[in-house]
Design a protein around this motif. Structure first.
Motif, PDB file in Angstrom:
ATOM      1  N   THR A   1       0.807  -1.210   0.000  1.00  0.00           N
ATOM      2  CA  THR A   1       0.000   0.000   0.000  1.00  0.00           C
ATOM      3  C   THR A   1       0.849   1.273   0.000  1.00  0.00           C
ATOM      4  O   THR A   1       0.401   2.312  -0.484  1.00  0.00           O
ATOM      5  N   PHE A   2       2.076   1.204   0.528  1.00  0.00           N
ATOM      6  CA  PHE A   2       2.936   2.376   0.419  1.00  0.00           C
ATOM      7  C   PHE A   2       3.293   2.614  -1.047  1.00  0.00           C
ATOM      8  O   PHE A   2       3.186   3.747  -1.544  1.00  0.00           O
ATOM      9  N   GLY A   3       3.711   1.551  -1.741  1.00  0.00           N
ATOM     10  CA  GLY A   3       4.035   1.692  -3.161  1.00  0.00           C
ATOM     11  C   GLY A   3       2.836   2.125  -3.968  1.00  0.00           C
ATOM     12  O   GLY A   3       2.932   3.004  -4.838  1.00  0.00           O
ATOM     13  N   PHE A   4       1.677   1.533  -3.679  1.00  0.00           N
ATOM     14  CA  PHE A   4       0.451   1.902  -4.384  1.00  0.00           C
ATOM     15  C   PHE A   4       0.067   3.344  -4.063  1.00  0.00           C
ATOM     16  O   PHE A   4      -0.380   4.091  -4.940  1.00  0.00           O
ATOM     17  N   GLY A   5       0.243   3.740  -2.808  1.00  0.00           N
ATOM     18  CA  GLY A   5      -0.062   5.110  -2.413  1.00  0.00           C
ATOM     19  C   GLY A   5       0.785   6.120  -3.163  1.00  0.00           C
ATOM     20  O   GLY A   5       0.293   7.170  -3.597  1.00  0.00           O
ATOM     21  N   MET A   6       2.063   5.818  -3.341  1.00  0.00           N
ATOM     22  CA  MET A   6       2.932   6.696  -4.124  1.00  0.00           C
ATOM     23  C   MET A   6       2.427   6.799  -5.557  1.00  0.00           C
ATOM     24  O   MET A   6       2.421   7.884  -6.160  1.00  0.00           O
ATOM     25  N   CYS A   7       1.992   5.669  -6.118  1.00  0.00           N
ATOM     26  CA  CYS A   7       1.479   5.693  -7.492  1.00  0.00           C
ATOM     27  C   CYS A   7       0.198   6.517  -7.594  1.00  0.00           C
ATOM     28  O   CYS A   7      -0.030   7.201  -8.602  1.00  0.00           O
ATOM     29  N   MET A   8      -0.639   6.474  -6.561  1.00  0.00           N
ATOM     30  CA  MET A   8      -1.850   7.282  -6.562  1.00  0.00           C
ATOM     31  C   MET A   8      -1.515   8.778  -6.450  1.00  0.00           C
ATOM     32  O   MET A   8      -2.152   9.623  -7.090  1.00  0.00           O
ATOM     33  N   TYR A   9      -0.519   9.089  -5.640  1.00  0.00           N
ATOM     34  CA  TYR A   9      -0.073  10.486  -5.542  1.00  0.00           C
ATOM     35  C   TYR A   9       0.423  10.964  -6.908  1.00  0.00           C
ATOM     36  O   TYR A   9       0.077  12.069  -7.365  1.00  0.00           O
ATOM     37  N   LEU A  10       1.240  10.155  -7.569  1.00  0.00           N
ATOM     38  CA  LEU A  10       1.781  10.523  -8.878  1.00  0.00           C
ATOM     39  C   LEU A  10       0.679  10.632  -9.921  1.00  0.00           C
ATOM     40  O   LEU A  10       0.717  11.511 -10.792  1.00  0.00           O
TER      41      LEU A  10
END
Length: 276
Positions: free
Chosen positions: A193-202
Motif C-alpha cells: 500500500t505504500f508503493g500503491f499510495g505513491m502511485c496514486m499520488y503521482l
C-alpha cells in the motif's frame, strides 16, 4: 473563551500532527461504525467469508466505508478544503509520472483477465464494484485529499507530502490486525500500500486531479478481489493473467519506492513564497 479559541485555532493550524490526528480519528470512527453495522446486520454478513454474498459485501464491507467517506466530506467542508482537494492540482506533474497510472491500469487489466468469472455471481461482482467505489472515494479523500492538502498548507515540499501521505495510507491498513489478519500478511500489505499510495499520488499529480486516483483506486480493489478470490488474498499465478498481475504488482510497488527519490517539485502559492 480566549483559551478555547486558541486551542481551536491550534487544532486547525495545518501540521503533520493535524494530519495524523485526522487519520487516527477517521480510523476510530470507521471501526466503531463497522462494529455497529456488524451488530445491526449480523444476519446479512458472512463473517467466515465477507465476500461470500452480495449482502455480506455491502453490509460487512461497503457500508462502514461509505459512512466514513461521508464523515470525511463533512470534515473537508468544515475545514474549507473541498475546493482545493477536488480542484486542479497546484503543480503540474512530470512526464515520468505517467508510469504510475499506466502500471495501475496494467494491473487492473491483468486482474480482470486472470479472474475465474464462473466462481462469482452477478450480485457479488456488482457489490464488489460498489465496495471499490466506496474505498476509492474514502481512502483517496483521506490521504491524497485531506492529508496532502494539510501538509501542503503547512508549507512542506512535495517529496515530504508524497512520502508522508503514502506512509499514512499504508499504516491505515495495520487495522487489519484487529480483524485477525496474520502479522506477516499485514506487513506485506503495508509495503504494497505504500508503493500503491505513491502511485496514486503521482497519478493525481500527472493528471491534475484527484478524480483520476479515485477512479483507479476504485477499480483496483474489486478487480484484485475478483482475481484472488477473497479480501487480502494473494493473486494466484496458475493462470497467465494471474502471473502477469503478480509481476505488474511487484513492478508497481518497486516503482512507487523508487519514485520517493524522484519527486522534487514544490508547490507555489502566489500569496506566499515557494515552499522549501
Amino acid at each position: 473563551m480566549t483559551h478555547e479559541r486558541s486551542e481551536s485555532a491550534g487544532w486547525r493550524r495545518p501540521s503533520v500532527w493535524m494530519a495524523v490526528g485526522l487519520i487516527v480519528a477517521y480510523l476510530v470512527f470507521y471501526l466503531l461504525v463497522g462494529w455497529l453495522v456488524s451488530s445491526i446486520f449480523a444476519g446479512r454478513i458472512d463473517k467466515d467469508n465477507l465476500v461470500g454474498s452480495a449482502p455480506s459485501i455491502l453490509f460487512g464491507l461497503a457500508l462502514p466505508i461509505a459512512v466514513g467517506a461521508i464523515a470525511l466530506f463533512v470534515v473537508a467542508a468544515r475545514l474549507g478544503m473541498l475546493g482545493k482537494i477536488f480542484g486542479p492540482q497546484p503543480i503540474r506533474g512530470r512526464g515520468w509520472m505517467w508510469f504510475a497510472p499506466a502500471l495501475v491500469v496494467a494491473a487492473i487489466i491483468a486482474h480482470l483477465t486472470g479472474t475465474d468469472w464462473s466462481s462469482w455471481t452477478g450480485g457479488q461482482i456488482a457489490a464488489l464494484f460498489v465496495l471499490g467505489g466506496c474505498v476509492g472515494v474514502a481512502e483517496e479523500l483521506a490521504t491524497r485529499g485531506l492529508v496532502v492538502q494539510i501538509l501542503r498548507d503547512a508549507r512542506h515540499n512535495e517529496k515530504f507530502v508524497a512520502v508522508v501521505s503514502s506512509a499514512m495510507f499504508a499504516l491505515m491498513h495495520t487495522t487489519n490486525l484487529i480483524a485477525g489478519m496474520e502479522l506477516s500478511t499485514v506487513a506485506v500489505t503495508v509495503v504494497y500500500t505504500f508503493g500503491f499510495g505513491m502511485c496514486m499520488y503521482l497519478t493525481m499529480r500527472v493528471t491534475g486531479t484527484i478524480w483520476a486516483a479515485i477512479v483507479l483506486h476504485a477499480l483496483t480493489d474489486p478487480t484484485t478481489v475478483l482475481s484472488s478470490g477473497g479480501v487480502d488474498t494473494a493473486v494466484g499465478t496458475s493462470s497467465s493473467g494471474g502471473a502477469i498481475a503478480a509481476l505488474v504488482t511487484i513492478v508497481l510497488v518497486v516503482f512507487g519506492f523508487v519514485a520517493v527519490f524522484l519527486v522534487r517539485d514544490k508547490v507555489r502559492d502566489p500569496q506566499h513564497s515557494p515552499v522549501t
